[in-house]
Design a protein around this motif. Sequence first.
Motif, PDB file in Angstrom:
ATOM      1  N   ALA A  60     -19.747  -1.055   6.623  1.00 12.57           N
ATOM      2  CA  ALA A  60     -18.507  -1.757   6.304  1.00 12.57           C
ATOM      3  C   ALA A  60     -18.592  -3.185   6.833  1.00 12.57           C
ATOM      4  O   ALA A  60     -19.533  -3.548   7.542  1.00 12.57           O
ATOM      5  N   SER A 110       1.190   6.649   4.334  1.00 13.91           N
ATOM      6  CA  SER A 110       0.551   7.919   4.666  1.00 13.91           C
ATOM      7  C   SER A 110       1.402   8.660   5.695  1.00 13.91           C
ATOM      8  O   SER A 110       2.017   8.039   6.565  1.00 13.91           O
ATOM      9  N   GLU A 142     -18.384   2.798   5.962  1.00 13.10           N
ATOM     10  CA  GLU A 142     -17.241   2.886   5.054  1.00 13.10           C
ATOM     11  C   GLU A 142     -16.257   3.984   5.459  1.00 13.10           C
ATOM     12  O   GLU A 142     -15.045   3.815   5.352  1.00 13.10           O
ATOM     13  N   ALA A 143     -16.765   5.102   5.929  1.00 15.36           N
ATOM     14  CA  ALA A 143     -15.886   6.189   6.350  1.00 15.36           C
ATOM     15  C   ALA A 143     -14.994   5.761   7.519  1.00 15.36           C
ATOM     16  O   ALA A 143     -13.820   6.140   7.599  1.00 15.36           O
ATOM     17  N   HIS A 144     -15.552   4.928   8.389  1.00 16.82           N
ATOM     18  CA  HIS A 144     -14.783   4.441   9.531  1.00 16.82           C
ATOM     19  C   HIS A 144     -13.713   3.456   9.074  1.00 16.82           C
ATOM     20  O   HIS A 144     -12.576   3.480   9.578  1.00 16.82           O
ATOM     21  N   CYS A 156       0.833  -1.208   0.000  1.00  8.59           N
ATOM     22  CA  CYS A 156       0.000   0.000   0.000  1.00  8.59           C
ATOM     23  C   CYS A 156       0.869   1.261   0.000  1.00  8.59           C
ATOM     24  O   CYS A 156       2.042   1.233   0.369  1.00  8.59           O
ATOM     25  N   ARG A 163      -1.793   2.562   6.699  1.00  8.61           N
ATOM     26  CA  ARG A 163      -0.832   3.165   5.761  1.00  8.61           C
ATOM     27  C   ARG A 163       0.209   4.005   6.504  1.00  8.61           C
ATOM     28  O   ARG A 163       1.376   4.057   6.123  1.00  8.61           O
ATOM     29  N   LEU A 221      -7.928   2.111   7.653  1.00 11.14           N
ATOM     30  CA  LEU A 221      -6.921   1.816   6.637  1.00 11.14           C
ATOM     31  C   LEU A 221      -5.896   2.936   6.527  1.00 11.14           C
ATOM     32  O   LEU A 221      -4.731   2.695   6.185  1.00 11.14           O
ATOM     33  N   SER A 222      -6.307   4.157   6.843  1.00  7.42           N
ATOM     34  CA  SER A 222      -5.366   5.276   6.867  1.00  7.42           C
ATOM     35  C   SER A 222      -4.326   5.082   7.973  1.00  7.42           C
ATOM     36  O   SER A 222      -3.141   5.392   7.784  1.00  7.42           O
ATOM     37  N   TYR A 237     -13.553  -5.162  10.322  1.00  5.72           N
ATOM     38  CA  TYR A 237     -13.284  -3.905  11.040  1.00  5.72           C
ATOM     39  C   TYR A 237     -12.876  -4.193  12.485  1.00  5.72           C
ATOM     40  O   TYR A 237     -11.871  -3.664  12.976  1.00  5.72           O
ATOM     41  N   ASN A 264     -12.287   3.417   6.150  1.00  2.88           N
ATOM     42  CA  ASN A 264     -11.257   4.209   5.479  1.00  2.88           C
ATOM     43  C   ASN A 264     -10.312   4.848   6.492  1.00  2.88           C
ATOM     44  O   ASN A 264      -9.100   4.954   6.249  1.00  2.88           O
ATOM     45  N   ALA A 265     -10.857   5.262   7.633  1.00  2.29           N
ATOM     46  CA  ALA A 265     -10.026   5.839   8.685  1.00  2.29           C
ATOM     47  C   ALA A 265      -9.072   4.794   9.256  1.00  2.29           C
ATOM     48  O   ALA A 265      -7.904   5.087   9.538  1.00  2.29           O
TER      49      ALA A 265
END
Length: 275
Positions: free
Chosen positions: A120, A101, A158-160, A98, A169, A165-166, A125, A162-163
């Motif tokens: 999600a 970040s 999904e927003a959670h 990946c 990274r 996965l951030s 999660y 993505n957080a």
Amino acid sequence: MKKYGFRQSNSDHTLFLKHNSDRVTCLILYVDDMIITGNDENEINKLTKGLFTEFEMKSLGNLKYFLRIEVMRSQQGIFICQKKYILDLLAEIGMIDCKPSETPMTMNQKLFIEDGAKSADKERYQRIVGQLMYLLHTRPDIAYVVGVVSQIMHDPQEAHMNAVLSIIRYLKRTLGHEVLFRSNGHLKIQVYTDADWARDKGNRRSTSRYFSVVGGNLVTLMSKTQKVVTLSSAEAELRTKGLTEALCIKKLMFEVGFSQKKAPSYPDFRKSCST
């Protein structure tokens, strides 16, 4: 352990201690793994031989790897990290390649459950967040953001995800981050406490947090949503948890043999950060 003259610590029931004049031997146990340390070489050798007689076990020498925590020594002090654990996590969730970040979370990002937002994978999660929680032993830099994403375990969107996965990274970019324990010539206990006020948009609850420092080295940290809704910022500024932690550390150090001449201090967290 009692047979060999050790007594169980009242502060930590997995810790066993034996004092001999100004020398101390410590054994701390986790299921079937243990660490033996202290400044009494004769007692350590005696205990090791005794344990070998009582149980089928082996010595792995100086501590290098314990419960997925890597331990390294240098002239600066003792470093601990979980680099291998992070690499295994990246491989498990398919993010070994990946893009890294620079930060674990977007600045001032607010996470809350939105009506009608896409859900999600709840099981995935929860598994990833649980693995991130174990990383907090050596990665205090992600303690806050992991605390944020862990508050939405029951209904992640999904927003959670993505957080989360951030954060992954960011971990790839910072694989080499370690915690250093070094001798600073003192064993002073300091506890820093702080709290926000009604930060959570979903339930308007405040988040309390503290971290403790012994001898200039980070020992514990905690961030937790308060159980009730505070009506003012003054109510949110509770220091009970930090005080309790300081007293527990003081008691434990006394049992080991390091008495505190002065009471633990509680510096102003925000003032310290600004300087």
